[in-house]
Design a protein around this motif. Structure first.
Motif, short mmCIF file in Angstrom:
data_model
loop_
_atom_site.label_atom_id
_atom_site.label_comp_id
_atom_site.label_asym_id
_atom_site.label_seq_id
_atom_site.Cartn_x
_atom_site.Cartn_y
_atom_site.Cartn_z
N ARG A 1 0.83 -1.21 0.00
CA ARG A 1 0.00 0.00 0.00
C ARG A 1 0.86 1.26 0.00
O ARG A 1 0.59 2.21 -0.74
CB ARG A 1 -0.95 -0.03 1.19
N ALA A 2 1.89 1.26 0.82
CA ALA A 2 2.77 2.44 0.87
C ALA A 2 3.58 2.56 -0.41
O ALA A 2 3.83 3.67 -0.91
CB ALA A 2 3.69 2.36 2.09
N TRP A 3 4.02 1.42 -0.95
CA TRP A 3 4.79 1.44 -2.19
C TRP A 3 3.95 1.97 -3.34
O TRP A 3 4.43 2.78 -4.14
CB TRP A 3 5.31 0.04 -2.47
N ALA A 4 2.69 1.58 -3.43
CA ALA A 4 1.82 2.06 -4.51
C ALA A 4 1.59 3.56 -4.40
O ALA A 4 1.41 4.25 -5.42
CB ALA A 4 0.49 1.31 -4.49
N ALA A 5 1.61 4.06 -3.16
CA ALA A 5 1.40 5.50 -2.95
C ALA A 5 2.68 6.31 -3.11
O ALA A 5 2.63 7.54 -3.08
CB ALA A 5 0.82 5.72 -1.54
N THR A 6 3.80 5.65 -3.29
CA THR A 6 5.07 6.35 -3.49
C THR A 6 5.04 7.12 -4.81
O THR A 6 4.57 6.59 -5.82
CB THR A 6 6.23 5.33 -3.51
N PRO A 7 5.50 8.36 -4.85
CA PRO A 7 5.49 9.11 -6.10
C PRO A 7 6.13 8.33 -7.24
O PRO A 7 7.13 7.63 -7.05
CB PRO A 7 6.30 10.36 -5.75
N PHE A 8 5.53 8.46 -8.41
CA PHE A 8 5.97 7.62 -9.53
C PHE A 8 7.44 7.84 -9.87
O PHE A 8 8.13 6.92 -10.30
CB PHE A 8 5.08 7.85 -10.75
N GLN A 9 7.95 9.07 -9.68
CA GLN A 9 9.35 9.33 -9.98
C GLN A 9 10.27 8.49 -9.08
O GLN A 9 11.34 8.05 -9.52
CB GLN A 9 9.70 10.81 -9.80
N GLU A 10 9.88 8.29 -7.83
CA GLU A 10 10.70 7.52 -6.91
C GLU A 10 10.69 6.04 -7.27
O GLU A 10 11.72 5.36 -7.17
CB GLU A 10 10.21 7.72 -5.46
N ARG A 11 9.54 5.52 -7.66
CA ARG A 11 9.50 4.12 -8.10
C ARG A 11 10.37 3.93 -9.34
O ARG A 11 11.10 2.95 -9.46
CB ARG A 11 8.07 3.68 -8.36
N ALA A 12 10.27 4.86 -10.27
CA ALA A 12 11.08 4.77 -11.48
C ALA A 12 12.57 4.82 -11.16
O ALA A 12 13.38 4.10 -11.75
CB ALA A 12 10.71 5.89 -12.45
N ALA A 13 12.94 5.65 -10.21
CA ALA A 13 14.35 5.78 -9.84
C ALA A 13 14.90 4.48 -9.27
O ALA A 13 16.05 4.10 -9.53
CB ALA A 13 14.54 6.93 -8.85
#
Length: 486
Positions: free
Chosen positions: A60-72
């Motif tokens: 749940r927290a990972w899905a809410a992480t800003p997309f730029q951070e997941r991409a990084a």
């Protein structure tokens, strides 16, 4: 300290941290020598339940992480495959029996899978819909939740990362069950890469284990999507179990791919491509060229040339020798291969090259006079065996190529590319290559088979990955509460 420092993972599973496994541990065996390379934690049902629960919470927290951070995170993971390629490649050579070129290819694809996945968080994840009511209506793609990945031994890194990377990028958590025979390069390596890349703890779990652990993964109610790569027989069991539990299963299964050689093909080039298609990684690839369909006019010369090439190819320990083929993964697989070769000879095929082995080193084998009713022609061998059959015209070639329960990959070699493309249209496969052999893979291209080769799911490419690892929600928005006549 090495990147895959054994002190960190020996006897452990990965749940965001390295923990002792309830199932104990098992040996990591080098097939070329039979020696022990280390010990990996053996996941048990209790471990799986714990990981699924922790993954659901962390997701749940990972899905809410800003997309730029997941991409990084995905970009950093891609860099790490390249940065530590020498050490990681040595594990692919020793644990999986890969020749160095195959190890390099896996690492290249792993990096590309991460880079491609890094583009997914910023992709449009929905569409606006018209509505009869005065409201905003949209279809939105949302993370599926927890994705279970079951990966095989033959290309352990590629066949894990191609599901793990896009599933993570799209906001899912992942529980990965690598094959216990390649648990380091197909599991531990991924855990270490994403750990170093900054993935939050609990989002990725790695639990090596056997079929019982795979069944527990499929059945766990917190796991909503299953991505399975393996044999058709095992895939049927996974698909049946997933269906019973009402969850999606993406199944990439076996193959018995055909390479069609037309009479206008350059035979020297054709044989070079054909040998690669059948003998690369000892034939232990789902896309391996199992059936060589050769025009009668050039058949005898083709068999002679392919047999001569097979006889020249060196076989041995890829960690210590310059060889073209390494070991078969284990004795059970070797014996299955040899049984198909011997029963094929008994059924009328001629062993034109190979057909012998020493320890786990199986010679590249050519079976001439093959065709329907020859076991190694009819079945997926998963070994370095090329079964060669004749055809007389294009209709005959199309019929022979399509006469299989599988539909994964197809190669057609010809001087007339347009004729090859037209022929490919007549043969049901998920992949087709004109003037190339059957073993190809690129991270951005959709990959998968039809018929007994899979459920038509696709790995690779933005659209395919988004469809595989997200769910669709219909969402509407009104400025005021709607009025109703009741």
């Amino acid at each position: 300290m090495s990147f895959l420092d054994e002190e960190k993972w020996s006897g452990r599973i990965f749940s965001g941290t390295w923990e002792r496994a309830a199932g104990g541990d098992f040996a990591v065996v080098e097939p070329a020598t039979g020696g022990e390379l280390g010990r990996v934690g053996a996941g048990a049902a209790g471990d799986l339940a714990n990981s699924a629960a922790r993954a659901a919470e962390a997701q749940r927290a990972w899905a809410a992480t800003p997309f730029q951070e997941r991409a990084a995170v995905l970009r950093r993971a891609g860099d790490l495959w390249t940065q530590h390629a020498e050490e990681l490649g040595s594990w692919l050579i020793r644990e999986a029996g890969s020749v160095p070129g195959k190890a390099d290819f896996e690492l290249h694809v792993a990096a590309q899978e991460c880079y491609e996945a890094a583009t997914l968080p910023s992709r449009p994840l929905g569409e606006l819909l018209p509505s009869e009511a005065p409201r905003l209506s949209m279809a939105r793609r949302v993370p599926a939740g927890v994705v279970g990945v079951i990966a095989p031994f033959n290309a352990p890194l590629i066949l894990s990362i191609r599901s793990v990377a896009p599933a993570l990028a799209l906001g899912n958590a992942v529980v990965l069950k690598p094959d216990p025979r390649t648990a380091v390069c197909g599991g531990v390596a991924l855990a270490r890469v994403f750990e170093e890349a900054g993935l939050p703890p609990g989002v990725l779990h790695v639990l090596p284990g056997g079929a019982d652990l795979g069944a527990a993964l499929v059945q766990d109610p917190r796991v909503r999507v299953i991505s399975f790569t393996g044999s058709t027989a095992a895939g049927r069991a996974v698909g049946e179990l997933a269906g019973r539990h009402l969850k999606r299963a993406h199944l990439e299964l076996g193959g018995n791919s055909a390479l069609i050689v037309l009479d206008d093909a350059d035979l020297e080039q054709a044989v070079g491509a054909a040998a690669w298609g059948s003998f690369f990684h000892q034939g232990q690839i789902c896309m391996t060229t199992g059936r060589h369909l050769v025009h009668a006019k050039v058949y005898d010369e083709y068999v002679e040339r392919l047999s001569a090439k097979a006889e020249r190819l060196p076989v041995g320990d890829p960690a210590t020798q310059d060889v073209a083929l390494g070991p078969i993964i284990d004795a059970g697989q070797r014996d299955k291969i040899h049984n198909l070769v011997t029963t094929s000879a008994d059924a009328g095929a001629r062993i034109a090259a190979g057909g012998t082995y020493q320890d786990l080193f199986y010679r590249p084998t050519v079976l001439a006079d093959a065709g329907p009713s020859i076991p190694a022609y009819d079945q997926e061998v998963f070994g370095p065996v090329a079964s060669v059959a004749r055809f007389t015209d294009l209709d005959d070639a199309a019929k022979l190529a399509a006469d299989s329960e599988y539909g994964l990959s197809l190669g057609i070699l010809t001087a007339d590319a347009a004729k090859g493309l037209a022929l490919a249209e007549r043969i049901p496969t998920g992949i087709a290559h004109i003037n190339d052999q059957t073993v190809n893979d690129e991270a951005h291209a959709p990959f998968g088979g039809v018929l007994a080769s899979g459920t038509g799911s696709r790995f690779g490419g933005a659209q395919a990955n988004i469809e595989a690892f997200t769910e669709t929600r219909w969402i509407t928005l009104r400025g005021d509460i709607a009025g109703y006549p009741l």
